[in-house]
Design a protein around this motif. Structure first.
Motif, PDB file in Angstrom:
ATOM      1  N   ALA A   1      60.998  27.393 -31.976  1.00 38.89           N
ATOM      2  CA  ALA A   1      59.990  27.173 -33.016  1.00 38.89           C
ATOM      3  C   ALA A   1      59.477  25.754 -32.897  1.00 38.89           C
ATOM      4  O   ALA A   1      60.206  24.843 -32.517  1.00 38.89           O
ATOM      5  CB  ALA A   1      60.594  27.413 -34.399  1.00 38.89           C
ATOM      6  N   SER A   2      58.210  25.579 -33.233  1.00 44.42           N
ATOM      7  CA  SER A   2      57.616  24.247 -33.174  1.00 44.42           C
ATOM      8  C   SER A   2      57.323  23.689 -34.566  1.00 44.42           C
ATOM      9  O   SER A   2      56.834  22.583 -34.703  1.00 44.42           O
ATOM     10  CB  SER A   2      56.319  24.280 -32.361  1.00 44.42           C
ATOM     11  OG  SER A   2      55.382  25.166 -32.963  1.00 44.42           O
ATOM     12  N   ASN A   3      57.651  24.489 -35.614  1.00 41.43           N
ATOM     13  CA  ASN A   3      57.390  24.037 -36.983  1.00 41.43           C
ATOM     14  C   ASN A   3      58.433  24.608 -37.932  1.00 41.43           C
ATOM     15  O   ASN A   3      59.183  25.543 -37.589  1.00 41.43           O
ATOM     16  CB  ASN A   3      55.984  24.443 -37.425  1.00 41.43           C
ATOM     17  CG  ASN A   3      55.758  25.941 -37.349  1.00 41.43           C
ATOM     18  OD1 ASN A   3      56.325  26.702 -38.118  1.00 41.43           O
ATOM     19  ND2 ASN A   3      54.940  26.378 -36.380  1.00 41.43           N
ATOM     20  N   GLY A   4      58.465  24.080 -39.145  1.00 36.51           N
ATOM     21  CA  GLY A   4      59.459  24.473 -40.117  1.00 36.51           C
ATOM     22  C   GLY A   4      59.414  25.933 -40.534  1.00 36.51           C
ATOM     23  O   GLY A   4      60.448  26.617 -40.521  1.00 36.51           O
ATOM     24  N   PRO A   5      58.251  26.465 -40.932  1.00 31.36           N
ATOM     25  CA  PRO A   5      58.196  27.866 -41.367  1.00 31.36           C
ATOM     26  C   PRO A   5      58.694  28.846 -40.307  1.00 31.36           C
ATOM     27  O   PRO A   5      59.406  29.796 -40.625  1.00 31.36           O
ATOM     28  CB  PRO A   5      56.702  28.071 -41.666  1.00 31.36           C
ATOM     29  CG  PRO A   5      56.221  26.711 -42.080  1.00 31.36           C
ATOM     30  CD  PRO A   5      56.973  25.759 -41.198  1.00 31.36           C
ATOM     31  N   ASP A   6      58.322  28.617 -39.027  1.00 30.21           N
ATOM     32  CA  ASP A   6      58.803  29.496 -37.961  1.00 30.21           C
ATOM     33  C   ASP A   6      60.317  29.378 -37.803  1.00 30.21           C
ATOM     34  O   ASP A   6      61.018  30.376 -37.556  1.00 30.21           O
ATOM     35  CB  ASP A   6      58.110  29.171 -36.641  1.00 30.21           C
ATOM     36  CG  ASP A   6      56.683  29.696 -36.578  1.00 30.21           C
ATOM     37  OD1 ASP A   6      56.318  30.496 -37.465  1.00 30.21           O
ATOM     38  OD2 ASP A   6      55.943  29.297 -35.667  1.00 30.21           O
ATOM     39  N   ALA A   7      60.843  28.163 -37.929  1.00 33.91           N
ATOM     40  CA  ALA A   7      62.288  27.954 -37.823  1.00 33.91           C
ATOM     41  C   ALA A   7      63.022  28.707 -38.927  1.00 33.91           C
ATOM     42  O   ALA A   7      64.048  29.361 -38.681  1.00 33.91           O
ATOM     43  CB  ALA A   7      62.611  26.462 -37.892  1.00 33.91           C
TER      44      ALA A   7
END
Length: 275
Positions: A58-64
């Motif tokens: 993931a490259s961002n918080g929501p995806d993580a």
């Protein structure tokens, strides 16, 4: 091709697929949160080569957060500077609210503010870029093993607490300083108290128990520790005072739990109804 050979090959294929599935099931699962594509790819290749299963990047918080919820990894490698409104530390805080997943932070920044923010999280370690493969793998293994030990101890604690509540005697335990650690259901019922109101507080101040001489009992406990004895039998009755103004007369035995080096870790006060 003869039918029996076709079935044999089909069976071998099924066995091979089952073996792969079992192997994957036993692999430690890791989520990579990194917004630099090259770094994320290098990390993934290294982890796969070392026998880990990368369940997502993931490259961002929501995806993580989404991947952590869907795949429940054994560990997360979290870059601090990532895309989106949340940085890696804020993302870790959100994950820690819902999941017990160890997190290792990766960053090229070591300023005081960043380090102080990391310390306040439940992260297992903090790696400065660039880091070498040996350092990365050793930190991953330590974090996963530490988390598993914690999970095992938590499970054992829950089992002990369940058994503790089945005991018919009234039982209270304290740390060596006299602060309440556990109260069983029988004591709660007899005394009319809630364990949530007394845990972490001094036993003598919060429990409705009347004893002839707490100071004498303390002296007997200290003597038992010195003599490496594990049980103190209090010779006089004690009273558990109830909410309705009545009292219940009890015998009191004290058991001492110590480590092999005789370091005292817990004191059990066992109250038994007098015949």
């Amino acid at each position: 091709m003869p039918a029996h050979e076709s079935k044999k090959q089909e069976g071998n294929g099924n066995s091979s697929r089952e073996h792969i599935l079992i192997r994957k099931e036993n692999m430690n699962k890791i989520l990579i949160v990194e917004d630099e594509a090259v770094t994320a790819m290098e990390l993934e290749e290294t982890l796969k080569r070392r026998g880990y299963l990368v369940v997502g990047t993931a490259s961002n918080g929501p995806d993580a957060l989404r991947i952590a919820k869907d795949r429940w990894p054994d560990l997360i490698l979290m870059d601090i500077r990532i895309q989106g409104p949340m940085d890696g530390i804020e993302t870790a805080d959100q994950i820690n609210v819902f999941y017990e997943i160890p997190i290792i932070f990766l960053t090229a920044y070591s300023d005081d503010l960043t380090i102080s923010r990391v310390i306040k999280t439940k992260s297992y370690s903090f790696l400065l870029k660039p880091f070498n493969e040996k350092e990365l793998i050793s930190n991953i293994e330590m974090a996963i093993n530490k988390q598993r030990m914690y999970a095992r101890s938590l499970a054992i604690q829950r089992i002990v607490t369940s058994m503790f509540d089945l005991v018919s005697d009234c039982v209270v335990t304290t740390d060596p300083e006299g602060n309440v650690l556990r109260v069983n259901a029988t004591f709660e019922r007899v005394a009319g108290i809630s364990r949530d109101d007394v845990i972490g507080k001094p036993l003598r101040e919060v429990l409705p128990v009347s004893c002839t001489s707490w100071s004498w009992l303390d002296m007997l406990i200290k003597e038992a520790c010195t003599e490496r004895e594990t049980v103190v039998r209090w010779p006089y009755p004690v009273e558990i005072l109830q909410e309705n103004g009545n009292s219940v007369s009890m015998n009191l035995n004290v058991e001492l739990l110590a480590l092999p080096d005789q370091t005292l870790i817990e004191i059990l006060y066992i109250f038994t109804r007098r015949e």
